[in-house]
Design a protein around this motif. Structure first.
Motif, short mmCIF file in Angstrom:
data_model
loop_
_atom_site.label_atom_id
_atom_site.label_comp_id
_atom_site.label_asym_id
_atom_site.label_seq_id
_atom_site.Cartn_x
_atom_site.Cartn_y
_atom_site.Cartn_z
N GLN A 139 0.93 -0.92 0.09
CA GLN A 139 -0.30 -0.42 -0.15
C GLN A 139 1.03 1.00 -0.15
OE1 GLN A 139 -0.74 -3.07 0.75
NE2 GLN A 139 -2.88 -3.21 2.20
N THR A 183 -7.05 -3.78 -0.74
CA THR A 183 -6.45 -3.87 0.10
C THR A 183 -6.36 -5.25 1.24
OG1 THR A 183 -7.20 -2.01 1.66
CG2 THR A 183 -5.91 -1.17 0.01
N ALA A 199 -4.16 -2.06 5.70
CA ALA A 199 -2.83 -2.32 5.68
C ALA A 199 -1.98 -3.48 6.56
CB ALA A 199 -1.26 -0.87 5.08
#
Length: 467
Positions: free
Chosen positions: A387, A429, A403
């Motif tokens: 990220q 993510t 993250a």
């Protein structure tokens, strides 16, 4: 002829060409130049004992003399030595998770090919390069022998006479051995190494186990033998082996670095600004890799997306297609990043690994591809520490994301810390190693639908929500 290949050709193991893959209803898998300097992110290696110096004072009637003898450092205990054999059709998730977790715990893991070459193609098409060939291991003593599964990989292990002798000796001498997925039934059972042992394996092979001793647990320890069910239970399997080798405290420490169970009481996935990802063709997916990339994340995402029938390309940003992962596993990419510069992908996913993420960030070609991906409204995402790459390139501004804990503080986007996977529009993510399977299955669900994701999860023996 390279030395390692010439040596391997002397082995009495198996023919060069792999047999046709065996079919299994629940294992849907149809269809590494010298290694660079080691890049290792583990902080769990055994610590050297501190040197101690002492002074000896000898007093006499005439004088006092102080002697300071030279002392040698306290000897470190020998590393635990582990053998992980691989062959054509080995399940890559199981092999790489085993190696990665055990090396994080401080084990000296040797990956040995049962083929006449070091490079093998795993069950979902990822190419792995072994450290050595099995013929070099005949006289070694291992604290643990751990067999990954997969088909026809388990059959290739079974048919290797050298490996059979090594493993049977391991069992006779009461040292640890284990197998996962198809390997308990296809490899250990014909070798006679399951006698009077409670055993589990992949559901598709349970009928090959002795009925009285077969159990349906995800992970089963029976004396020196440990067995497990499939790719979806590989972390649990590896952590159990770590505990048996190093103790509970080391296993807990490794578990923490993997983010294993870190958010088990929270939602696995959260989605914002929901939009459709479906395309009218087989989705084309790009996975860029570099030296230091986290290999567990690479093989997990690639394996699961290929099981779902996506077209996945692994592209190296290095000069060579062979890269060395963060835990020293060697992977051969499908292409170099330069060769895909003019291609269009429906989805680009960046795997993590701190050193690998830095090298991905330096790739001008990858920067161009990512910039065009966002401008064209196509999907992209990252896992773990990558990220930071998206952050540096302005690709996650005004987006919700998660993250790895070490990266979260560097993000200017709105951080969602309550889920392992976060989707915001066309950005996805995830936190790290232990969330990689949920991450990949979330992609499958968005591209192909929830039913496809459920089907893939079933083949993995991974607990996946029904809705």
């Amino acid at each position: 002829m390279p030395m390692d290949v010439a040596f391997c050709l002397k082995m009495e193991c198996l023919p060069l060409l792999p047999p046709s893959p065996l079919k299994s209803p629940s294992l849907q898998h149809q269809p590494i130049a010298p290694a660079p300097t080691r890049i290792r992110s583990s902080s769990l290696k055994p610590l050297a004992a501190q040197q101690r110096r002492s002074s000896l004072s000898i007093r006499t009637s005439k004088s006092t003399t102080t002697l300071t003898p030279t002392t040698t450092p306290a000897a470190l205990p020998p590393k635990k030595k582990v053998l992980v054999p691989i062959g054509f059709g080995t399940e890559e998730m199981e092999a790489v998770i085993l190696v990665g977790v055990l090396r994080r715990a401080g084990a000296d893991v040797l990956v040995a090919s049962v083929e006449s070459q070091l490079e093998i193609e795993a069950s979902s098409g990822t190419r792995l390069v072994a450290d050595t060939c099995i013929s070099t291991c005949s006289n070694d003593i291992f604290d643990l022998i751990a067999l990954p599964g997969g088909m026809p990989g388990s059959a290739r292990l079974r048919d290797c006479e050298i490996l059979r002798k090594i493993t049977c000796k391991q069992a006779e001498e009461k040292r640890l051995y284990g197998a996962i997925c198809a390997a308990p039934a296809v490899t250990l059972q014909p070798w006679g190494l399951l006698k009077r042992k409670q055993t589990t394996c992949h559901p598709a092979f349970m009928d090959k186990l002795p009925t009285f001793w077969a159990v349906k647990s995800n992970n089963q320890v029976s004396g020196e033998l440990t067995t497990s069910r499939g790719p979806g239970t590989a972390f649990e399997f590896a952590l159990s082996l770590v505990e048996q080798l190093f103790g509970e405290s080391t296993a807990k420490e490794v578990e923490g670095t993997l983010l294993f169970h870190a958010h088990e009481d929270n939602p696995r996935k959260e989605e914002f600004n929901k939009i459709e990802w479906s395309v009218d063709h087989i989705p084309h997916v790009l996975i860029p890799v570099a030296n230091g990339t986290e290999e567990i994340e690479v093989v997990t995402v690639v394996d699961i997306l290929r099981r779902a029938k996506a077209d996945v390309v692994i592209a190296s940003v290095e000069k060579s297609v062979q890269i060395v992962g963060s835990q020293d596993t060697r992977i051969v990419a499908d292409k170099t990043i330069d060769s895909v510069a003019d291609s269009i992908y429906d989805l680009i996913i960046l795997p993590g690994g701190f050193a690998g993420a830095e090298r991905l960030h330096k790739s001008k070609v990858l920067k161009k591809l990512l910039r065009e991906q966002k401008l064209s409204g196509r999907i992209y995402g990252s896992i773990c520490s990558s990220q930071a790459v998206l952050q540096k390139q302005g690709l996650i501004e005004d987006k919700r994301a998660t993250a790895h804990p070490s990266v979260v503080g560097k993000l200017t986007s709105q951080v969602v810390d309550s889920a392992g996977v976060v989707i915001d529009g066309k950005l996805i993510t995830s936190r790290g190693l232990a969330t990689a399977t949920d991450f990949a299955l979330a992609i499958v669900s968005k591209l192909f639908g929830h039913a496809r994701a459920r089907s893939v999860a079933e083949g993995l023996v991974f607990d996946y929500p029904s809705n």
